[in-house]
Every structure is written in structure tokens, then in C-alpha cells.
Design a protein around this motif. Structure first.
Motif, PDB file in Angstrom:
ATOM      1  N   ASP A   9     -63.152  74.894  33.420  1.00  0.00           N
ATOM      2  CA  ASP A   9     -61.883  75.603  33.432  1.00  0.00           C
ATOM      3  C   ASP A   9     -62.194  77.046  33.045  1.00  0.00           C
ATOM      4  O   ASP A   9     -62.546  77.333  31.903  1.00  0.00           O
ATOM      5  N   PHE A  48     -64.606  70.222  31.973  1.00  0.00           N
ATOM      6  CA  PHE A  48     -63.836  69.026  32.299  1.00  0.00           C
ATOM      7  C   PHE A  48     -64.747  67.822  32.045  1.00  0.00           C
ATOM      8  O   PHE A  48     -65.888  67.783  32.514  1.00  0.00           O
ATOM      9  N   THR A  83     -60.842  63.280  29.226  1.00  0.00           N
ATOM     10  CA  THR A  83     -59.495  63.486  29.787  1.00  0.00           C
ATOM     11  C   THR A  83     -59.387  63.011  31.234  1.00  0.00           C
ATOM     12  O   THR A  83     -58.280  62.775  31.710  1.00  0.00           O
ATOM     13  N   ILE A  84     -60.526  62.883  31.918  1.00  0.00           N
ATOM     14  CA  ILE A  84     -60.525  62.407  33.306  1.00  0.00           C
ATOM     15  C   ILE A  84     -61.531  61.260  33.428  1.00  0.00           C
ATOM     16  O   ILE A  84     -62.671  61.452  33.876  1.00  0.00           O
ATOM     17  N   SER A  99     -56.814  66.404  38.308  1.00  0.00           N
ATOM     18  CA  SER A  99     -56.347  67.332  37.284  1.00  0.00           C
ATOM     19  C   SER A  99     -55.377  68.355  37.858  1.00  0.00           C
ATOM     20  O   SER A  99     -55.565  68.849  38.973  1.00  0.00           O
ATOM     21  N   LYS A 100     -54.352  68.680  37.067  1.00  0.00           N
ATOM     22  CA  LYS A 100     -53.411  69.727  37.464  1.00  0.00           C
ATOM     23  C   LYS A 100     -53.967  71.117  37.155  1.00  0.00           C
ATOM     24  O   LYS A 100     -53.482  72.119  37.689  1.00  0.00           O
ATOM     25  N   LYS A 101     -54.991  71.167  36.295  1.00  0.00           N
ATOM     26  CA  LYS A 101     -55.612  72.441  35.961  1.00  0.00           C
ATOM     27  C   LYS A 101     -56.642  72.799  37.030  1.00  0.00           C
ATOM     28  O   LYS A 101     -57.325  71.935  37.562  1.00  0.00           O
TER      29      LYS A 101
END
Length: 241
Positions: A43, A53, A57-58, A104-106
């Protein structure tokens, strides 16, 4: 030198938080296993370790298996090949980026490390992560369930000799394996990554809770490279005097 065990597994993870590859032999460079964590998704709005990432979280990242192709040229790292859960093949390009972006939305970006520019690539602490079979068995007794070693993403799995103690006794000391020498630096403090089953990606937070309650979140040790060389599975590990 004191014999403490032998290498039973060598594991390399070319892409941070992806599943990796099991090797019979590998070069140990100044930054760790050759090509380990040499690619990552980041990111760009964040800095340092917060920019990566990861499967924390993923979890779906763990379902993609990465392996290096060829040996690379001079300081250039070899190409990486990725196999998806449904057996599609990706290279390190925009097609893989689009595949990962679905989770991911990011906004994701891709980062690759060249060996002449990176001391630690995208690893979390020291160069190599080591676990032992004896500590794994102990944790299985504590948790009351069998454990898949892949949960702990170790570069080296050591089968220790009877009476050789465990890795906590190696901290601050050097070990020799193959033609390489490592400095055992510190414990590995565990996070939620170990709660994810590497096959079905289901979480079980009770494992992390037990590691916290019984082992102060410590499982395995980090090591830095003091002498580069080659290592092979089955080679003996010696504690240096």
C-alpha cells in the motif's frame, strides 16, 4: 562444535504472505535464503512494515503458491511463477495484480527487491526463521490438536537430537549448517497468521491464545546470516563454541 540436530525442511516464500516452495537445497545469502520474500504487494500510502498486504488481513493470499523459475542473472533475481487455487498460472505482472486486487478495497501495488539493494527483502525481522520438531510437538500437546508446520512459515525446520535442548537455548549463539553460519538473534513473536489453516483458510484463534498463555507468544527463532553458503536437507546443525 556441538551437534544439535539436522535440517529436515527448507522452505522459501518468494512472495510475501503467499504459500511457498519446499526445497532440497538452497543458497544462503546475506539477507537469508536466496530469493526469499523478494516480491510483495504494498500500500503506497503507508510506510515500513505497515505498507505490506499480508494474509493477516487477506487470508486468500495463502492459497496462491509461488516458486522461483531459474537462477537469475548476476544481481537480478529469477522470475516467479504463481499457481492459483484453481490451478491457473500467473507471472509477476498486471494480471496477478488484478487477481489480488479482488481481495482488497485498498489500492495495491507490486514491489520487487533486487539482491544488491535489499538487506532483508520483505522479511519481518532477521534473515531466517527457524522452528524445531520438539517445540512443535510440545505445542501440539498444549493445544491438544495436530499442527501443520506450514502455519509457522519457517525457512528451516530442525529435527533436534535427544538431549540437545531447544531453540530458546541457542539465542545469542552461532550455528553452522552446510557451509553457512547463522547467528540466533531472538524469539519469533507470533501473530494471527498462525490461526489460519493453510489448506481451508479457516481461522482458529484458540491456537494463538495458547501460544500467548503458555509460550508468551514466542514460537521459533530468528537468525541472521554471518557466513553465506549452501545448505541441504539432511545436513547436520552444529552449535559453535
Amino acid at each position: 562444535m556441538t551437534l544439535i540436530g539436522e535440517i529436515s525442511e527448507i522452505n522459501r516464500y518468494p512472495i510475501k504472505s503467499f504459500a511457498g516452495e519446499r526445497l532440497e537445497t538452497c543458497i544462503v545469502e546475506t539477507y537469508g535464503l536466496y530469493g526469499d520474500r523478494c516480491y510483495a504487494f504494498i500500500d503506497e500510502t503507508k510506510e515500513g512494515w505497515e505498507s505490506f498486504f499480508t494474509a493477516r488481513t487477506i487470508p486468500n493470499m495463502l492459497a496462491y503458491k509461488a516458486k522461483l523459475i531459474g537462477e537469475g542473472f548476476q544481481h537480478e533475481l529469477p522470475k516467479v511463477s504463481v499457481t492459483s487455487p484453481d490451478n491457473r498460472i500467473f507471472n509477476w505482472n498486471e494480471e496477478l495484480l488484478n487477481e489480488m486486487q479482488r481481495f482488497s478495497k485498498k489500492k495495491m501495488s507490486m514491489k520487487s527487491y533486487q539482491s544488491q539493494n535489499a538487506d532483508l527483502m520483505a522479511v519481518d525481522s532477521s534473515s531466517l526463521l527457524i522452528i524445531t520438531d520438539s517445540t512443535l510437538r510440545n505445542l501440539e500437546k498444549i493445544w491438544g490438536k495436530s499442527l501443520d508446520k506450514r502455519r509457522f512459515r519457517a525457512n528451516l525446520v530442525v529435527t533436534v537430537d535427544e538431549g540437545a535442548g531447544n531453540e530458546c537455548e541457542w539465542i545469542g549463539k552461532r550455528v553452522a549448517v552446510g557451509s553457512a553460519e547463522l547467528q540466533i538473534d531472538t524469539y519469533c513473536e507470533r501473530c494471527s497468521m498462525i490461526t489460519i489453516d493453510p489448506d481451508d483458510l479457516e481461522r482458529d484463534s484458540s491456537l494463538l491464545r495458547k501460544v500467548n498463555e503458555e509460550m508468551n507468544l514466542s514460537f521459533g527463532v530468528y537468525a541472521s546470516v554471518k557466513k553465506t553458503g549452501h545448505i541441504h536437507t539432511g545436513e547436520k546443525v552444529y552449535l559453535l563454541d
